[in-house]
Design a protein around this motif. Structure first.
Motif, PDB file in Angstrom:
ATOM      1  N   GLN A  47     -10.595   4.601  -3.203  1.00  0.00           N
ATOM      2  CA  GLN A  47      -9.900   3.413  -2.726  1.00  0.00           C
ATOM      3  C   GLN A  47     -10.307   3.142  -1.291  1.00  0.00           C
ATOM      4  N   HIS A  91       0.848  -1.186   0.000  1.00  0.00           N
ATOM      5  CA  HIS A  91       0.000   0.000   0.000  1.00  0.00           C
ATOM      6  C   HIS A  91       0.887   1.241   0.000  1.00  0.00           C
ATOM      7  N   SER A 121      -4.195   2.621   5.532  1.00  0.00           N
ATOM      8  CA  SER A 121      -3.439   2.563   4.281  1.00  0.00           C
ATOM      9  C   SER A 121      -4.359   2.130   3.151  1.00  0.00           C
ATOM     10  N   SER A 122      -3.956   2.454   1.932  1.00  0.00           N
ATOM     11  CA  SER A 122      -4.711   2.031   0.752  1.00  0.00           C
ATOM     12  C   SER A 122      -3.737   1.846  -0.405  1.00  0.00           C
ATOM     13  N   VAL A 123      -4.190   1.137  -1.428  1.00  0.00           N
ATOM     14  CA  VAL A 123      -3.350   0.960  -2.604  1.00  0.00           C
ATOM     15  C   VAL A 123      -3.175   2.306  -3.290  1.00  0.00           C
ATOM     16  N   SER A 124      -2.229   2.381  -4.215  1.00  0.00           N
ATOM     17  CA  SER A 124      -1.955   3.639  -4.901  1.00  0.00           C
ATOM     18  C   SER A 124      -3.175   4.074  -5.705  1.00  0.00           C
ATOM     19  N   GLN A 171     -10.040   2.374   2.478  1.00  0.00           N
ATOM     20  CA  GLN A 171      -8.957   2.545   3.425  1.00  0.00           C
ATOM     21  C   GLN A 171      -9.026   1.419   4.456  1.00  0.00           C
TER      22      GLN A 171
END
Lengths: 116, 112
Positions: free
Chosen positions: A103, A29, A94-97, A105
């Protein structure tokens, strides 16, 4: 690990002391967020890291607050000269790009900070 | 300034009924809206994301609607169970937003 990990889970300290909170995001992430949640209230955005871009610090409430992130891994949130109003749960996500608005979280369970 | 309002009072419903939670927003036009669940002492957990061009989205017993004219999202839990008791948070956002702004949440209690 499987999820976002935060440490310590609880922290009690005296007014005026410095504290450091740690967040281990999900591997891979690139986006990482810090939020503050006061008792019975909603989430308050603090800071956002995305890859190697300059962080968005627009939510930090004062210059006593700072945060760092090493590459796309661990982040630390530091509060200097703590005040009683800093007592809250500090949540990391966190999250992916990509665009954080679309997206999901993934949150850790937070650090509960109590200032005496 | 942007404002997000969720059910101002806690919501209590009987097991088996449908729970309906409301998220209203003003002073902006989100392209996306996310719903999260938060249990006491835990971080929020993502449930559903709906886009502005989607009127409705479903996932198991959950259904979300998104009315950009009314500036409102409704979150439904059908056949509710006591395990659904939690605080539910909505987060409307514009595209390319660098942060999510969350509502203050609605505390749902499903009574057995």
């Amino acid at each position: 690990g499987a999820g976002v990990s935060q440490s310590p889970s609880n922290k009690v300290t005296e007014k005026g002391k410095d504290v450091e909170l740690r967040c281990d995001p999900i591997s891979g992430h690139t986006a990482l967020y810090w939020y503050r949640q006061r008792l019975g209230q909603g989430l308050e955005f603090l800071i956002y890291f995305q890859g190697n871009s300059a962080p968005d610090k627009s939510g930090l409430p004062s210059d006593r607050f700072s945060a760092e992130r090493t590459g796309e891994s661990v982040s630390t949130l530091t509060i200097q000269r703590t005040q009683q109003e800093d007592s809250a749960v500090y949540l990391c996500a966190s999250s992916v790009s990509g665009d954080p608005s679309n997206q999901p979280q993934h949150f850790g369970d937070g650090t509960r900070l109590s200032i005496l | 300034s942007q404002k997000i309002e969720q059910n101002s009072e806690a919501l209590n419903i009987q097991e088996g009924k449908t729970a309906t939670l409301t998220c209203n927003y003003t002073n902006y036009s989100p392209a996306y809206l996310q719903w999260y669940r938060q249990d006491p002492g835990r971080g929020p957990v993502f449930l559903l994301l709906i886009r502005e061009n989607e009127k409705e989205k479903r996932k198991e017993r959950l259904k979300v609607t998104f009315d950009t004219t009314l500036k409102q999202s409704l979150f439904h839990i059908t056949a509710s169970q006591p395990a659904d008791s939690a605080t539910y948070l909505c987060a409307p956002s514009r595209g390319s937003a660098r942060q999510l702004t969350f509502g203050s949440g609605t505390q749902l209690t499903v009574l057995p």
